[in-house]
Structures are given as structure tokens and as C-alpha cells.
Design a protein around this motif. Structure first.
Motif, short mmCIF file in Angstrom:
data_model
loop_
_atom_site.label_atom_id
_atom_site.label_comp_id
_atom_site.label_asym_id
_atom_site.label_seq_id
_atom_site.Cartn_x
_atom_site.Cartn_y
_atom_site.Cartn_z
N HIS A 115 0.80 -1.22 0.00
CA HIS A 115 0.00 0.00 0.00
C HIS A 115 0.84 1.28 0.00
O HIS A 115 0.38 2.31 -0.48
CB HIS A 115 -0.96 -0.02 1.18
N ALA A 121 0.47 4.43 -2.54
CA ALA A 121 0.38 5.82 -2.08
C ALA A 121 1.42 6.70 -2.77
O ALA A 121 1.15 7.85 -3.11
CB ALA A 121 0.56 5.87 -0.57
N TYR A 143 0.73 7.55 -6.87
CA TYR A 143 -0.66 7.97 -6.96
C TYR A 143 -1.01 8.34 -8.40
O TYR A 143 -0.15 8.70 -9.21
CB TYR A 143 -0.90 9.18 -6.04
N GLU A 181 -0.05 14.86 -1.48
CA GLU A 181 -0.05 13.41 -1.33
C GLU A 181 0.94 12.95 -0.27
O GLU A 181 0.65 12.06 0.53
CB GLU A 181 0.28 12.75 -2.67
N HIS A 210 -0.40 13.73 3.18
CA HIS A 210 -1.47 12.79 3.53
C HIS A 210 -0.88 11.43 3.89
O HIS A 210 -1.33 10.78 4.85
CB HIS A 210 -2.43 12.67 2.35
N MET A 211 0.11 10.97 3.13
CA MET A 211 0.72 9.68 3.41
C MET A 211 1.42 9.69 4.76
O MET A 211 1.37 8.71 5.52
CB MET A 211 1.72 9.30 2.30
N TRP A 247 -1.14 9.28 7.49
CA TRP A 247 -1.65 7.89 7.48
C TRP A 247 -0.65 6.93 8.14
O TRP A 247 -1.03 6.13 9.00
CB TRP A 247 -1.94 7.50 6.04
N THR A 305 -6.27 0.27 4.77
CA THR A 305 -7.31 1.25 4.43
C THR A 305 -6.95 2.06 3.19
O THR A 305 -7.81 2.62 2.53
CB THR A 305 -7.54 2.19 5.64
N ARG A 306 -5.69 2.10 2.86
CA ARG A 306 -5.23 2.86 1.70
C ARG A 306 -5.89 2.38 0.40
O ARG A 306 -5.98 3.15 -0.57
CB ARG A 306 -3.70 2.75 1.58
N ARG A 307 -6.37 1.16 0.37
CA ARG A 307 -6.97 0.65 -0.87
C ARG A 307 -8.23 1.41 -1.26
O ARG A 307 -8.72 1.30 -2.38
CB ARG A 307 -7.29 -0.84 -0.74
N PHE A 356 -11.98 7.05 3.11
CA PHE A 356 -10.76 6.76 3.86
C PHE A 356 -10.81 7.46 5.22
O PHE A 356 -10.55 6.85 6.27
CB PHE A 356 -9.57 7.24 3.03
#
Length: 507
Positions: free
Chosen positions: A303, A307, A310, A415, A418-419, A422, A443-445, A461
Motif C-alpha cells: 500500500h 500511495a 498515486y 499526497e 497525507h501519506m 496515514w 485502508t489505503r486501498r 478513507f
């Protein structure tokens, strides 16, 4: 098998179910031609489906030998329970023919391909919604008198033709019609272009028609490839050694992630990916990962790559002008030496254009409603771009060329921020609840695509992760978060997720 000794007072009836581009009309014409060449009367009709791949076209054929010099009256549509041969160009179409009552155990020979061409209903759902082919297997074994099933799409590809030729060969080999192989081949030979390939496909279908058992056609996920000893270059082999130092359960995903990140950006980006996975693996080891099969690291290997790689305008433009894509489409279209012209349909939005700006500039533009609205008015409309033209190709080429600046653009900054948030949540959860931390990674899926699709994924998400504090103290917290992920993937609007979140809050 056709019994030549018994009188043929009733018409032989055949139903063909095929999608656009599979040659169902050609197959019907061939069957009529072979019957007429042998002195029989034959008639074919067709009822088209709703649209491409949302409904197959049904071709119906009846044939009867002459009797007392009178031409027979033949039906226009099949009657359930009264069809001798059903030919399905795809496995689920065989299932639909069974549901419609066209296949019966006392009469029908079912000839079907075992490959899948996914319907719109299967592809439109965000999560797993592929129909189970085992249900068709089980039903066919009960519903049909005889089943001839193999991957006729593969036989067509290997023969350089379309699936109608192997289907025609399977019909000839089944013995369901009282005509010789030579008469079938003669009909194909009367065609023009592609006769040799069609005859090759016919032969492949004929030879396989003697197999009378429906094979296992469950679509199993391919087995992971072995980690290679070398990637063919010293600098790549150094990175391969880092992959092999990871837990075995994570190595295949890590190698795929490395390749994706390098292809997406460059070697340095691949190193950045490996560094993240190595750091997460070190945390995994400290918090009992060995006893869990390093599930946290394995999930991260998959995942984190998604990410980092993207979907953005740059990546889409790059994929659209790759030579491998043109070659694949030319092969699928059987273009040969004919020129291939593609028209790409694009609809950029203002925010996507702003995301391509340098980060500092992009933040200022995003913070200005007036500028954001102005840019959206300029660019937000449908466009049709022909990549066979210099102008069209250059538009995608220039967009793809922004790849070298990607890490300085607003979209990349957003991005990566955000990563980081997460992964911070996942690593904070790891010492508290191992399986829940693994599920946080998974959950990234939910995040995929760009534009509206990306926005909806982000919303789901965030809503799923809002339940993490409620689940930290539960031993089954990871299982509950997995249920929330599955619920989020059930529908576009997130109605199932709303219900599942309500249940979690009431635990």
C-alpha cells in the motif's frame, strides 16, 4: 451427438450468445451457410443486447432437411426447453442461458468458452464484485446434457483470429450437426480476409471438442512470482538485495512496489520507497511482527507503493503515449499494417490544473476562490485528442514531461503530507493493537484514481479511520476495520459504510 438414423421431423435449433466484437453474426452466418451447403433449409434471427457488454446479442438459428419438396416454417425466437445447442462466447453468458431456460438436461449441448469478459455491473463497483464462475460450473453440470468448455478466447488469440472460429470448430467437433468437417471448413474458405487464421482457430476448437467435462474455471489469483536472482543491472541488484533482506512475506510485494515507483518516477524514488518499508519493518520487528508473520510489513509493502505512485495527470498522459499501449491496442484490433488512430476523451478540471503548479504558487491559487473559479472556467470541458496527430501527441507528451518536476508540484506535496499522516496513525497504533495497525495500512486501498473518484475515496478513507480510536482496545479491532473497508467498497455513495460505522459506534 446427432443421430442420423432417426427421422428429423423437428428443426434443429441453436442459440448463440455473444458480445460485440466476438463475431457472433459471422458465426451465425457460417452455421446457416454450412446447413444450406448440405441441402438443408436454415434461418437465423438476432436480438441485440442493450449495449456493449451490458447485454449479449442472441442469435437464433433453426434448420431442417427438405421433406416432400415443401419449405418448412421456422421459428424466429428460441423457446425455453426446446434448444438443441447453446453456444456462449463467454462463461457468464453460459450462465445466463441456463437462467433463461435455454439449456436443458435432456436435450441441450452447451458449448462455452471458460474465459471471462467482465460486465459493467462487475466493474462499476469500487470493491470485489466479480461473479463466481463456480456457480456456472455447477449449474452447467446439472442443466446441460453435454458440456464442451475450454478457453476459446485463448485459442482465438493463439490463432490470430476472433472467438467465432474456435466456437465454430467446437460445434463441428461436437457432432451436434450432421455435417462433415470438410463442409464446415469449406464455408470458412469462402470468406476473404483472414481465412488462414480462421481455419487455424477452427482446428483448435475442433480438436478440443472431444473433452466432455466442464473443467475448473475458478479465476484464481496468480501465484506470486519467485524473487529473481538478478534484475540485470548492478544498480538494480543492489536494490534487489535490500528487498531480499525484508521478511519473506513482504518480498514479492516489495519488489513489485520498487518496480512501480522506479517506473513512476526514477531510481531515487525507488530508494525512497525502500527506505520507508525498511523503517516500517524495523518497527514491526520491535512490536512482535515475527509472531504475526510480519503482516504489517507485507501490507505496507503493497500500500505504500500505491500511495507513492498515486494517479495524476502526468501519469495518465505518460501511459497514453507509451509504445507498448499502441502495440497492445493494435494487436487487439487486428490492425496489422493498417494505421492506428486513437481518440482520447479527457475532461480536466480546474483543480487538476492547479495541482500541476509549483507547490508554493499552487497553494496561493487554491486559496483564492476567484482564481480557482477562473481557471476552472478555462479548462473544465470535454476534449477529444487524437494521439495519431502531431498536435494531439505533443499535448500528452508535454504533460508527461512534467514528471521531472513532479516532486515540486502541489499535488505531490499534498499526497506526501497525507501519506505521512496515514503512516503516523498506523505506527502509533502498532504497539497498542497489531492487527488494527495492519488494517490501518490496508485502508489505503480506498483511495484510487483522480478527480471525483479520488475525492470520494479520500472521504471514505477518512470516515473509516475515524473509527480507529473506538477499536484500539478491542482484540478484534483489525477485523472490524476490515469490515468497514469492505462496506466502504460496496457502493459509490458510502451508504453501507454509514450503517457499518453506526454499528461500530454502538459496540
Amino acid at each position: 451427438m446427432f443421430d442420423a438414423s432417426s427421422p428429423c421431423d423437428k428443426p434443429l435449433s441453436l442459440a448463440i450468445l455473444a458480445m460485440g466484437g466476438q463475431g457472433g453474426g459471422v458465426l451465425a452466418d457460417w452455421i446457416v451457410a454450412v446447413a444450406e451447403a448440405n441441402g438443408w433449409y436454415a434461418q437465423s434471427t438476432s436480438v441485440p443486447g442493450v449495449a456493449q457488454r451490458t447485454g449479449a446479442t442472441l442469435y437464433y438459428i433453426e434448420m431442417l432437411p427438405p421433406k416432400d419438396g415443401h419449405a418448412p416454417v421456422l421459428a424466429l425466437m428460441p423457446t425455453p426447453g426446446d434448444v438443441d445447442v447453446v453456444i456462449a462466447a463467454e462463461l457468464m453468458e453460459a450462465g445466463r442461458s441456463i437462467l433463461r431456460g435455454l439449456v436443458t438436461p435432456d436435450r441441450t449441448t452447451l458449448i462455452t468458452s471458460t474465459h471471462r469478459a467482465y460486465a459493467v455491473a462487475e466493474k462499476e463497483k469500487p470493491g470485489e464484485s466479480i461473479a463466481d464462475p463456480q456457480a456456472v460450473n455447477a449449474a452447467a453440470g446439472i442443466a446441460a446434457r453435454r458440456v464442451i468448455a475450454f478457453d476459446k478466447d485463448e485459442a482465438a488469440r493463439l490463432s490470430g483470429t476472433v472467438i467465432s472460429a474456435p466456437l465454430f470448430g467446437a460445434l463441428a467437433g461436437s457432432g451436434a450437426l450432421p455435417f462433415s468437417r470438410e463442409s464446415f471448413e469449406a464455408v470458412i474458405g469462402q470468406g476473404g480476409r483472414g481465412v488462414a487464421a480462421s481455419l487455424k482457430g477452427f482446428a483448435a476448437g475442433f480438436e478440443r471438442a472431444t473433452e466432455n467435462a466442464l473443467p475448473e474455471t475458478r479465476i484464481a489469483r496468480p501465484k506470486p512470482a519467485d524473487i529473481p536472482a538478478s534484475l540485470g543491472a548492478p544498480d538494480l541488484d543492489q536494490r534487489l538485495a535490500r528487498v531480499k533482506a525484508l521478511p519473506e512475506s513482504a518480498q514479492v510485494a516489495a519488489l513489485a512496489g520498487l518496480k512501480r515507483c522506479i517506473d513512476y518516477q526514477d531510481l531515487a524514488y525507488g530508494d525512497e520507497y525502500l527506505s520507508r518499508i525498511e523503517a516500517l519493518n524495523a518497527l514491526d520487528r520491535r512490536h512482535g511482527g515475527a509472531s504475526h508473520g510480519f503482516a504489517f510489513t507485507a501490507a505496507a509493502a503493497k500500500h505504500v507503493a500505491n500511495a507513492m505512485a498515486y494517479d495524476d495527470v502526468i501519469g495518465v498522459a505518460d501511459l497514453k503515449i507509451r509504445s507498448a499501449r499502441f502495440a497492445r491496442i493494435a494487436g487487439e484490433m487486428k490492425a496489422g499494417d493498417d494505421p492506428l488512430q486513437l481518440t482520447e476523451f479527457v475532461h480536466p478540471r480546474g483543480e487538476e490544473v492547479v495541482s500541476l503548479l509549483p507547490a508554493a504558487w499552487g497553494r496561493k491559487v487554491s486559496a483564492s476562490p476567484a482564481w480557482s473559479a477562473r481557471i476552472d472556467r478555462w479548462v473544465n470541458r470535454d476534449r477529444r485528442i487524437q494521439t495519431a496527430t502531431v498536435r494531439g501527441f505533443l499535448q500528452f507528451y508535454m504533460a508527461a514531461g512534467l514528471r521531472r518536476f513532479r516532486r515540486k508540484l502541489l499535488r505531490h506535496e499534498n499526497e506526501m503530507r497525507h501519506m505521512a499522516a496515514w503512516l503516523a496513525l498506523a505506527t502509533r497504533t502498532l504497539p497498542i493493537n497489531y492487527d488494527l495497525a495492519r488494517a490501518v495500512i490496508a485502508t489505503r486501498r480506498l483511495i484510487k484514481g483522480y478527480s471525483d473518484t479520488h475525492a470520494r475515496g479520500l472521504s471514505k478513507f477518512d470516515r473509516v479511520l475515524s473509527a480507529v480510536p473506538l477499536l484500539e482496545a478491542r482484540p478484534d479491532g483489525g477485523a472490524w476495520l476490515d469490515r468497514l473497508i469492505s462496506a466502504a467498497l460496496k457502493d459509490e455513495n458510502g451508504e453501507a459504510l454509514d450503517g457499518a460505522l453506526k454499528t461500530v459506534r454502538e459496540l
